[in-house]
Design an enzyme around this catalytic site. Sequence first.
Site, PDB file in Angstrom:
ATOM      1  N   TYR A  63      -4.070   0.559  34.228  1.00  0.00           N
ATOM      2  CA  TYR A  63      -4.467   0.234  32.844  1.00  0.00           C
ATOM      3  C   TYR A  63      -5.021   1.495  31.946  1.00  0.00           C
ATOM      4  O   TYR A  63      -4.431   1.769  30.972  1.00  0.00           O
ATOM      5  CB  TYR A  63      -5.233  -1.204  32.945  1.00  0.00           C
ATOM      6  CG  TYR A  63      -5.680  -1.628  31.243  1.00  0.00           C
ATOM      7  CD1 TYR A  63      -4.611  -2.357  30.955  1.00  0.00           C
ATOM      8  CD2 TYR A  63      -6.866  -1.257  30.900  1.00  0.00           C
ATOM      9  CE1 TYR A  63      -4.814  -3.061  29.581  1.00  0.00           C
ATOM     10  CE2 TYR A  63      -7.069  -1.879  29.632  1.00  0.00           C
ATOM     11  CZ  TYR A  63      -6.067  -2.517  28.684  1.00  0.00           C
ATOM     12  OH  TYR A  63      -6.395  -3.099  27.661  1.00  0.00           O
ATOM     13  N   ALA A  64      -5.886   2.153  32.749  1.00  0.00           N
ATOM     14  CA  ALA A  64      -6.409   3.108  31.851  1.00  0.00           C
ATOM     15  C   ALA A  64      -5.387   4.292  31.635  1.00  0.00           C
ATOM     16  O   ALA A  64      -5.126   4.756  30.554  1.00  0.00           O
ATOM     17  CB  ALA A  64      -7.640   3.931  32.728  1.00  0.00           C
ATOM     18  N   ALA A  65      -4.588   4.657  32.533  1.00  0.00           N
ATOM     19  CA  ALA A  65      -3.411   5.454  32.523  1.00  0.00           C
ATOM     20  C   ALA A  65      -2.509   5.007  31.377  1.00  0.00           C
ATOM     21  O   ALA A  65      -2.208   5.776  30.525  1.00  0.00           O
ATOM     22  CB  ALA A  65      -2.867   5.848  33.886  1.00  0.00           C
ATOM     23  N   SER A 111      -6.419   0.677  23.230  1.00  0.00           N
ATOM     24  CA  SER A 111      -7.747   0.116  23.827  1.00  0.00           C
ATOM     25  C   SER A 111      -8.708   1.246  23.889  1.00  0.00           C
ATOM     26  O   SER A 111      -8.325   2.378  24.043  1.00  0.00           O
ATOM     27  CB  SER A 111      -7.454  -0.286  25.131  1.00  0.00           C
ATOM     28  OG  SER A 111      -8.748  -0.724  26.013  1.00  0.00           O
ATOM     29  N   LYS A 169      -3.175   2.962  28.871  1.00  0.00           N
ATOM     30  CA  LYS A 169      -3.377   2.916  27.494  1.00  0.00           C
ATOM     31  C   LYS A 169      -3.828   4.300  27.155  1.00  0.00           C
ATOM     32  O   LYS A 169      -3.358   4.669  25.788  1.00  0.00           O
ATOM     33  CB  LYS A 169      -4.827   2.351  27.385  1.00  0.00           C
ATOM     34  CG  LYS A 169      -4.612   0.594  27.533  1.00  0.00           C
ATOM     35  CD  LYS A 169      -3.605   0.008  26.535  1.00  0.00           C
ATOM     36  CE  LYS A 169      -3.449  -1.585  26.767  1.00  0.00           C
ATOM     37  NZ  LYS A 169      -2.810  -2.000  25.561  1.00  0.00           N
ATOM     38  N   ASN A 190       1.876  -5.250  20.682  1.00  0.00           N
ATOM     39  CA  ASN A 190       0.469  -5.931  21.015  1.00  0.00           C
ATOM     40  C   ASN A 190       0.337  -6.343  22.610  1.00  0.00           C
ATOM     41  O   ASN A 190      -0.823  -6.445  22.926  1.00  0.00           O
ATOM     42  CB  ASN A 190       0.134  -6.738  20.007  1.00  0.00           C
ATOM     43  CG  ASN A 190      -0.927  -7.684  20.280  1.00  0.00           C
ATOM     44  OD1 ASN A 190      -2.177  -7.172  20.322  1.00  0.00           O
ATOM     45  ND2 ASN A 190      -1.070  -8.952  20.875  1.00  0.00           N
TER      46      ASN A 190
HETATM   47  N1  NAP Z   1      -9.332  -8.641  24.689  1.00  0.00           N
HETATM   48  C1  NAP Z   1      -9.848  -7.434  24.908  1.00  0.00           C
HETATM   49  O1  NAP Z   1     -11.166  -7.059  25.114  1.00  0.00           O
HETATM   50  C2  NAP Z   1      -9.067  -6.142  24.689  1.00  0.00           C
HETATM   51  C3  NAP Z   1      -9.679  -4.703  24.608  1.00  0.00           C
HETATM   52  C4  NAP Z   1      -8.890  -3.660  24.261  1.00  0.00           C
HETATM   53  C5  NAP Z   1      -7.622  -3.834  24.383  1.00  0.00           C
HETATM   54  N2  NAP Z   1      -6.837  -5.027  24.295  1.00  0.00           N
HETATM   55  C6  NAP Z   1      -5.424  -5.219  24.335  1.00  0.00           C
HETATM   56  O2  NAP Z   1      -5.003  -6.260  23.113  1.00  0.00           O
HETATM   57  C7  NAP Z   1      -3.614  -6.588  23.578  1.00  0.00           C
HETATM   58  C8  NAP Z   1      -3.886  -8.230  23.262  1.00  0.00           C
HETATM   59  O3  NAP Z   1      -4.579  -8.656  24.242  1.00  0.00           O
HETATM   60  P1  NAP Z   1      -5.485 -10.167  23.961  1.00  0.00           P
HETATM   61  O4  NAP Z   1      -6.769  -9.520  24.001  1.00  0.00           O
HETATM   62  O5  NAP Z   1      -5.245 -10.587  22.451  1.00  0.00           O
HETATM   63  O6  NAP Z   1      -5.204 -10.794  25.100  1.00  0.00           O
HETATM   64  P2  NAP Z   1      -4.259 -11.950  25.451  1.00  0.00           P
HETATM   65  O7  NAP Z   1      -4.819 -13.274  24.565  1.00  0.00           O
HETATM   66  O8  NAP Z   1      -4.305 -12.232  26.908  1.00  0.00           O
HETATM   67  O9  NAP Z   1      -3.045 -11.656  24.948  1.00  0.00           O
HETATM   68  C9  NAP Z   1      -2.195 -10.769  25.596  1.00  0.00           C
HETATM   69  C10 NAP Z   1      -0.543 -11.198  25.126  1.00  0.00           C
HETATM   70  O10 NAP Z   1       0.244 -10.391  25.889  1.00  0.00           O
HETATM   71  C11 NAP Z   1       1.529 -11.179  26.060  1.00  0.00           C
HETATM   72  N3  NAP Z   1       1.962 -10.429  27.319  1.00  0.00           N
HETATM   73  C12 NAP Z   1       1.573 -10.255  28.482  1.00  0.00           C
HETATM   74  N4  NAP Z   1       2.668  -9.662  29.282  1.00  0.00           N
HETATM   75  C13 NAP Z   1       3.809  -9.814  28.371  1.00  0.00           C
HETATM   76  C14 NAP Z   1       5.285  -9.491  28.884  1.00  0.00           C
HETATM   77  N5  NAP Z   1       5.519  -8.934  29.886  1.00  0.00           N
HETATM   78  N6  NAP Z   1       5.893  -9.842  27.657  1.00  0.00           N
HETATM   79  C15 NAP Z   1       5.567 -10.194  26.528  1.00  0.00           C
HETATM   80  N7  NAP Z   1       4.257 -10.568  26.157  1.00  0.00           N
HETATM   81  C16 NAP Z   1       3.404 -10.348  27.280  1.00  0.00           C
HETATM   82  C17 NAP Z   1       0.715 -12.487  26.670  1.00  0.00           C
HETATM   83  O11 NAP Z   1       1.685 -13.523  26.766  1.00  0.00           O
HETATM   84  P3  NAP Z   1       1.516 -14.741  27.789  1.00  0.00           P
HETATM   85  O12 NAP Z   1       0.986 -15.730  26.951  1.00  0.00           O
HETATM   86  O13 NAP Z   1       3.163 -14.908  27.798  1.00  0.00           O
HETATM   87  O14 NAP Z   1       0.761 -14.161  28.871  1.00  0.00           O
HETATM   88  C18 NAP Z   1      -0.333 -12.526  25.450  1.00  0.00           C
HETATM   89  O15 NAP Z   1       0.481 -13.148  24.326  1.00  0.00           O
HETATM   90  C19 NAP Z   1      -3.467  -5.994  24.534  1.00  0.00           C
HETATM   91  O16 NAP Z   1      -2.442  -5.057  24.545  1.00  0.00           O
HETATM   92  C20 NAP Z   1      -4.546  -5.503  25.388  1.00  0.00           C
HETATM   93  O17 NAP Z   1      -4.438  -4.539  26.259  1.00  0.00           O
HETATM   94  C21 NAP Z   1      -7.554  -6.317  24.555  1.00  0.00           C
END
Ligand code: NAP
Length: 268
Positions: A144-146, A131, A148, A79
Amino acid sequence: MSTIFITGSSSGIGKETAKLFAEKGWTVIATMRTPEKEKELTSYENVKLYPLDITKPEQIEETVSAVLAEHEVDVLFNNAGYGMKARFEDMTEEIMWKSINTNLLGMVRVTQKFIPYFKAKRSGIILTTTSLAGEMGLILDGVYAADKWAVTGLCEMLYSELAPFGIQVKTLVPGVVKTRFVMEQIPNEGYEEMVKNQVQLLIPDMEQVEDASEAAQDAYTAVTDGDKDRMCYVTGKRAKELYAKRQEMGGEGFRRYVRNALMQKEEK
Ligand SMILES: NC(=O)c1ccc[n+]([C@@H]2O[C@H](COP(=O)([O-])OP(=O)(O)OC[C@H]3O[C@@H](n4cnc5c(N)ncnc54)[C@H](OP(=O)(O)O)[C@@H]3O)[C@@H](O)[C@H]2O)c1
Protein backbone atom coordinates in the site's frame (compact mmCIF):
# COMPACT_ATOMS: atom_id res chain seq x y z
CA MET A 1 -23.56 23.11 -14.24
CA SER A 2 -20.33 21.15 -13.79
CA THR A 3 -19.87 17.39 -13.60
CA ILE A 4 -17.60 15.24 -11.46
CA PHE A 5 -16.84 11.52 -12.02
CA ILE A 6 -15.95 9.71 -8.77
CA THR A 7 -14.56 6.21 -8.23
CA GLY A 8 -15.29 4.36 -4.98
CA SER A 9 -18.47 6.31 -4.19
CA SER A 10 -20.15 3.56 -2.16
CA SER A 11 -18.76 4.76 1.17
CA GLY A 12 -16.38 7.01 3.10
CA ILE A 13 -14.66 9.92 1.37
CA GLY A 14 -16.11 9.02 -2.06
CA LYS A 15 -19.69 8.98 -0.82
CA GLU A 16 -19.34 12.18 1.24
CA THR A 17 -17.76 13.92 -1.75
CA ALA A 18 -20.60 12.74 -4.00
CA LYS A 19 -23.16 14.14 -1.55
CA LEU A 20 -21.36 17.45 -1.11
CA PHE A 21 -20.93 18.11 -4.84
CA ALA A 22 -24.57 17.12 -5.41
CA GLU A 23 -25.68 19.57 -2.71
CA LYS A 24 -23.57 22.28 -4.38
CA GLY A 25 -25.53 21.70 -7.60
CA TRP A 26 -23.02 19.62 -9.55
CA THR A 27 -23.94 16.59 -11.63
CA VAL A 28 -22.23 13.68 -9.91
CA ILE A 29 -21.30 10.49 -11.72
CA ALA A 30 -20.99 8.23 -8.70
CA THR A 31 -19.31 5.00 -9.72
CA MET A 32 -19.06 1.93 -7.51
CA ARG A 33 -18.68 -1.82 -7.72
CA THR A 34 -22.26 -2.58 -6.66
CA PRO A 35 -24.60 0.33 -7.50
CA GLU A 36 -27.60 -1.98 -7.01
CA LYS A 37 -26.88 -1.90 -3.25
CA GLU A 38 -26.75 1.91 -2.97
CA LYS A 39 -29.65 3.39 -0.98
CA GLU A 40 -28.55 6.93 -0.05
CA LEU A 41 -27.18 8.50 -3.23
CA THR A 42 -30.26 7.37 -5.14
CA SER A 43 -32.23 10.10 -3.38
CA TYR A 44 -30.28 12.84 -5.21
CA GLU A 45 -31.71 13.72 -8.60
CA ASN A 46 -28.34 15.00 -9.85
CA VAL A 47 -26.37 11.89 -8.82
CA LYS A 48 -26.08 9.24 -11.52
CA LEU A 49 -24.92 5.80 -10.46
CA TYR A 50 -22.71 3.68 -12.73
CA PRO A 51 -21.03 0.32 -12.13
CA LEU A 52 -17.25 0.45 -11.95
CA ASP A 53 -14.63 -1.89 -10.60
CA ILE A 54 -11.32 -0.19 -11.36
CA THR A 55 -9.55 -3.55 -11.64
CA LYS A 56 -11.70 -4.45 -14.68
CA PRO A 57 -10.40 -2.78 -17.88
CA GLU A 58 -13.45 -3.80 -19.96
CA GLN A 59 -15.83 -2.28 -17.43
CA ILE A 60 -13.76 0.94 -17.31
CA GLU A 61 -14.01 1.12 -21.10
CA GLU A 62 -17.75 0.50 -21.05
CA THR A 63 -18.64 2.82 -18.17
CA VAL A 64 -16.40 5.73 -19.14
CA SER A 65 -17.60 5.55 -22.76
CA ALA A 66 -21.25 5.44 -21.65
CA VAL A 67 -20.72 8.39 -19.29
CA LEU A 68 -18.87 10.52 -21.85
CA ALA A 69 -21.56 9.84 -24.45
CA GLU A 70 -24.13 11.41 -22.12
CA HIS A 71 -22.25 13.95 -20.00
CA GLU A 72 -19.55 16.55 -20.29
CA VAL A 73 -17.19 15.69 -17.42
CA ASP A 74 -15.10 18.45 -15.83
CA VAL A 75 -13.45 16.57 -12.98
CA LEU A 76 -12.19 13.03 -12.50
CA PHE A 77 -11.86 12.09 -8.83
CA ASN A 78 -9.80 8.90 -8.44
CA ASN A 79 -10.71 7.83 -4.94
CA ALA A 80 -11.26 4.06 -4.75
CA GLY A 81 -8.65 2.25 -2.69
CA TYR A 82 -7.72 -0.93 -0.85
CA GLY A 83 -5.44 -1.24 2.18
CA MET A 84 -3.44 -3.81 4.09
CA LYS A 85 -1.46 -4.11 7.31
CA ALA A 86 1.32 -6.68 7.10
CA ARG A 87 4.94 -7.28 7.93
CA PHE A 88 6.74 -6.80 4.66
CA GLU A 89 7.97 -10.40 4.54
CA ASP A 90 4.44 -11.79 5.07
CA MET A 91 2.55 -10.22 2.18
CA THR A 92 1.03 -12.82 -0.09
CA GLU A 93 1.07 -12.64 -3.90
CA GLU A 94 -2.70 -12.32 -3.79
CA ILE A 95 -2.71 -9.34 -1.42
CA MET A 96 0.16 -7.58 -3.18
CA TRP A 97 -1.57 -7.94 -6.53
CA LYS A 98 -4.91 -6.72 -5.14
CA SER A 99 -3.19 -3.65 -3.71
CA ILE A 100 -1.22 -2.75 -6.84
CA ASN A 101 -4.10 -3.62 -9.13
CA THR A 102 -6.48 -1.34 -7.22
CA ASN A 103 -4.48 1.56 -5.84
CA LEU A 104 -1.95 2.01 -8.64
CA LEU A 105 -3.16 0.31 -11.82
CA GLY A 106 -6.83 1.11 -11.15
CA MET A 107 -6.00 4.80 -10.93
CA VAL A 108 -3.77 4.54 -14.02
CA ARG A 109 -6.47 2.82 -16.11
CA VAL A 110 -9.23 5.30 -15.29
CA THR A 111 -6.92 8.30 -15.73
CA GLN A 112 -5.65 7.02 -19.10
CA LYS A 113 -9.23 6.76 -20.29
CA PHE A 114 -9.94 10.40 -19.43
CA ILE A 115 -6.73 12.03 -20.69
CA PRO A 116 -7.57 12.04 -24.46
CA TYR A 117 -11.02 13.43 -23.59
CA PHE A 118 -9.62 16.22 -21.39
CA LYS A 119 -6.86 16.94 -23.94
CA ALA A 120 -9.45 17.32 -26.70
CA LYS A 121 -11.43 19.85 -24.69
CA ARG A 122 -8.25 21.45 -23.33
CA SER A 123 -9.50 21.50 -19.77
CA GLY A 124 -10.20 19.19 -16.86
CA ILE A 125 -9.14 18.46 -13.31
CA ILE A 126 -7.79 15.08 -12.20
CA LEU A 127 -7.96 14.82 -8.42
CA THR A 128 -6.63 11.66 -6.77
CA THR A 129 -6.91 10.52 -3.17
CA THR A 130 -3.41 9.51 -2.17
CA SER A 131 -2.48 9.18 1.52
CA LEU A 132 -0.10 10.41 4.17
CA ALA A 133 1.30 6.90 3.56
CA GLY A 134 2.44 8.31 0.19
CA GLU A 135 4.27 11.21 1.84
CA MET A 136 5.99 9.47 4.78
CA GLY A 137 7.12 5.96 5.73
CA LEU A 138 4.50 4.28 7.92
CA ILE A 139 5.35 0.79 9.11
CA LEU A 140 3.36 -2.29 8.11
CA ASP A 141 1.67 -0.55 5.19
CA GLY A 142 3.28 -3.09 2.89
CA VAL A 143 2.71 -2.60 -0.81
CA TYR A 144 0.00 0.00 0.00
CA ALA A 145 2.90 2.36 0.85
CA ALA A 146 4.52 1.70 -2.53
CA ASP A 147 1.20 2.23 -4.31
CA LYS A 148 0.47 5.53 -2.63
CA TRP A 149 4.04 6.84 -3.14
CA ALA A 150 3.79 5.70 -6.77
CA VAL A 151 0.46 7.47 -7.26
CA THR A 152 1.85 10.63 -5.64
CA GLY A 153 4.83 10.45 -8.02
CA LEU A 154 2.61 9.83 -11.03
CA CYS A 155 0.47 12.84 -10.16
CA GLU A 156 3.57 15.00 -9.82
CA MET A 157 4.74 13.82 -13.23
CA LEU A 158 1.30 14.40 -14.81
CA TYR A 159 1.08 17.83 -13.17
CA SER A 160 3.65 18.98 -15.75
CA GLU A 161 2.89 16.55 -18.60
CA LEU A 162 -0.76 17.61 -18.80
CA ALA A 163 -0.28 21.32 -18.05
CA PRO A 164 0.15 22.36 -21.73
CA PHE A 165 -3.36 20.99 -22.37
CA GLY A 166 -5.03 22.98 -19.62
CA ILE A 167 -5.47 19.88 -17.45
CA GLN A 168 -4.86 20.34 -13.71
CA VAL A 169 -3.59 17.45 -11.62
CA LYS A 170 -4.21 17.51 -7.88
CA THR A 171 -3.92 15.18 -4.89
CA LEU A 172 -6.09 14.89 -1.79
CA VAL A 173 -3.85 13.62 1.01
CA PRO A 174 -5.68 12.18 4.04
CA GLY A 175 -4.03 11.04 7.25
CA VAL A 176 -6.50 9.06 9.34
CA VAL A 177 -10.15 9.53 8.43
CA LYS A 178 -13.19 7.91 10.08
CA THR A 179 -14.50 5.68 7.31
CA ARG A 180 -15.06 1.97 6.93
CA PHE A 181 -11.60 1.74 5.36
CA VAL A 182 -10.20 -1.40 6.92
CA MET A 183 -6.69 -2.33 6.08
CA GLU A 184 -6.58 -6.10 5.59
CA GLN A 185 -4.86 -7.40 8.73
CA ILE A 186 -2.12 -9.98 8.73
CA PRO A 187 -0.57 -10.84 12.14
CA ASN A 188 2.18 -8.38 13.07
CA GLU A 189 4.07 -10.13 15.88
CA GLY A 190 7.11 -8.24 17.08
CA TYR A 191 5.71 -4.80 16.19
CA GLU A 192 3.23 -4.28 19.02
CA GLU A 193 5.11 -1.37 20.62
CA MET A 194 5.91 0.32 17.30
CA VAL A 195 2.28 0.03 16.24
CA LYS A 196 1.19 1.74 19.46
CA ASN A 197 3.73 4.50 18.87
CA GLN A 198 2.62 4.88 15.26
CA VAL A 199 -1.02 5.25 16.30
CA GLN A 200 0.08 7.85 18.85
CA LEU A 201 2.05 9.72 16.17
CA LEU A 202 -0.86 9.71 13.73
CA ILE A 203 -3.72 10.15 16.20
CA PRO A 204 -2.47 11.95 19.32
CA ASP A 205 -6.08 12.85 20.12
CA MET A 206 -8.83 10.33 19.30
CA GLU A 207 -11.42 13.13 19.55
CA GLN A 208 -9.80 14.80 16.57
CA VAL A 209 -9.92 12.02 14.01
CA GLU A 210 -11.08 13.54 10.78
CA ASP A 211 -14.60 12.89 9.46
CA ALA A 212 -15.09 11.88 5.85
CA SER A 213 -17.22 15.01 5.40
CA GLU A 214 -14.17 17.17 6.21
CA ALA A 215 -12.11 15.32 3.58
CA ALA A 216 -14.99 15.87 1.13
CA GLN A 217 -14.89 19.58 1.91
CA ASP A 218 -11.17 19.64 1.08
CA ALA A 219 -11.86 17.74 -2.14
CA TYR A 220 -14.37 20.46 -2.98
CA THR A 221 -11.80 23.17 -2.24
CA ALA A 222 -9.21 21.42 -4.42
CA VAL A 223 -11.62 21.41 -7.35
CA THR A 224 -13.12 24.86 -6.95
CA ASP A 225 -10.43 27.16 -5.51
CA GLY A 226 -9.27 28.19 -8.98
CA ASP A 227 -5.63 27.62 -8.01
CA LYS A 228 -4.05 26.20 -11.16
CA ASP A 229 -0.63 25.91 -9.53
CA ARG A 230 -1.39 24.02 -6.34
CA MET A 231 -1.21 20.23 -6.54
CA CYS A 232 -1.32 18.95 -2.98
CA TYR A 233 -4.30 19.28 -0.59
CA VAL A 234 -3.53 17.64 2.73
CA THR A 235 -6.72 17.01 4.68
CA GLY A 236 -7.10 16.70 8.46
CA LYS A 237 -5.42 18.61 11.28
CA ARG A 238 -2.82 15.99 12.22
CA ALA A 239 -1.98 15.14 8.62
CA LYS A 240 -1.37 18.85 7.98
CA GLU A 241 0.95 19.05 11.02
CA LEU A 242 2.99 16.02 9.94
CA TYR A 243 3.18 17.20 6.33
CA ALA A 244 4.36 20.63 7.48
CA LYS A 245 6.96 19.00 9.75
CA ARG A 246 8.40 17.13 6.78
CA GLN A 247 8.68 20.35 4.78
CA GLU A 248 10.29 22.08 7.72
CA MET A 249 12.76 19.32 8.70
CA GLY A 250 13.58 18.11 5.18
CA GLY A 251 13.46 14.45 4.12
CA GLU A 252 16.39 13.12 6.19
CA GLY A 253 15.49 14.95 9.37
CA PHE A 254 11.83 13.94 9.15
CA ARG A 255 12.63 10.26 8.46
CA ARG A 256 14.81 10.19 11.60
CA TYR A 257 12.08 11.95 13.59
CA VAL A 258 9.48 9.35 12.53
CA ARG A 259 11.76 6.35 13.15
CA ASN A 260 12.74 7.66 16.58
CA ALA A 261 9.10 8.32 17.49
CA LEU A 262 8.16 4.77 16.46
CA MET A 263 11.08 3.21 18.38
CA GLN A 264 10.43 5.05 21.64
CA LYS A 265 10.22 2.71 24.63
CA GLU A 266 7.26 2.98 26.97
CA GLU A 267 8.31 4.22 30.46
CA LYS A 268 7.64 1.40 32.96
N1 NAP B 1 -9.71 6.35 5.83
C1 NAP B 1 -8.46 6.69 5.95
O1 NAP B 1 -7.93 6.83 7.07
C2 NAP B 1 -7.61 6.96 4.72
C3 NAP B 1 -6.35 7.49 4.91
C4 NAP B 1 -5.55 7.76 3.80
C5 NAP B 1 -6.02 7.49 2.54
N2 NAP B 1 -7.26 6.96 2.37
C6 NAP B 1 -7.70 6.69 1.00
O2 NAP B 1 -9.00 7.24 0.82
C7 NAP B 1 -9.65 6.58 -0.27
C8 NAP B 1 -11.08 6.30 0.13
O3 NAP B 1 -11.10 5.43 1.25
P1 NAP B 1 -12.11 5.63 2.47
O4 NAP B 1 -11.30 5.97 3.65
O5 NAP B 1 -13.23 6.48 2.08
O6 NAP B 1 -12.57 4.10 2.71
P2 NAP B 1 -13.84 3.29 2.29
O7 NAP B 1 -15.05 3.86 2.92
O8 NAP B 1 -13.52 1.85 2.54
O9 NAP B 1 -13.92 3.54 0.72
C9 NAP B 1 -13.13 2.83 -0.19
C10 NAP B 1 -13.89 2.81 -1.49
O10 NAP B 1 -13.08 2.20 -2.50
C11 NAP B 1 -13.92 1.27 -3.18
N3 NAP B 1 -13.16 0.23 -3.86
C12 NAP B 1 -12.28 -0.66 -3.34
N4 NAP B 1 -11.81 -1.45 -4.33
C13 NAP B 1 -12.40 -1.03 -5.48
C14 NAP B 1 -12.33 -1.44 -6.82
N5 NAP B 1 -11.55 -2.46 -7.21
N6 NAP B 1 -13.06 -0.76 -7.74
C15 NAP B 1 -13.85 0.26 -7.38
N7 NAP B 1 -14.00 0.68 -6.12
C16 NAP B 1 -13.26 0.03 -5.19
C17 NAP B 1 -14.84 0.72 -2.10
O11 NAP B 1 -15.93 0.09 -2.73
P3 NAP B 1 -16.72 -1.18 -2.16
O12 NAP B 1 -17.84 -0.62 -1.33
O13 NAP B 1 -17.20 -1.87 -3.38
O14 NAP B 1 -15.75 -2.01 -1.36
C18 NAP B 1 -15.19 2.00 -1.38
O15 NAP B 1 -16.18 2.71 -2.07
C19 NAP B 1 -8.80 5.35 -0.58
O16 NAP B 1 -8.04 5.60 -1.74
C20 NAP B 1 -7.87 5.24 0.63
O17 NAP B 1 -6.64 4.65 0.30
C21 NAP B 1 -8.08 6.69 3.43
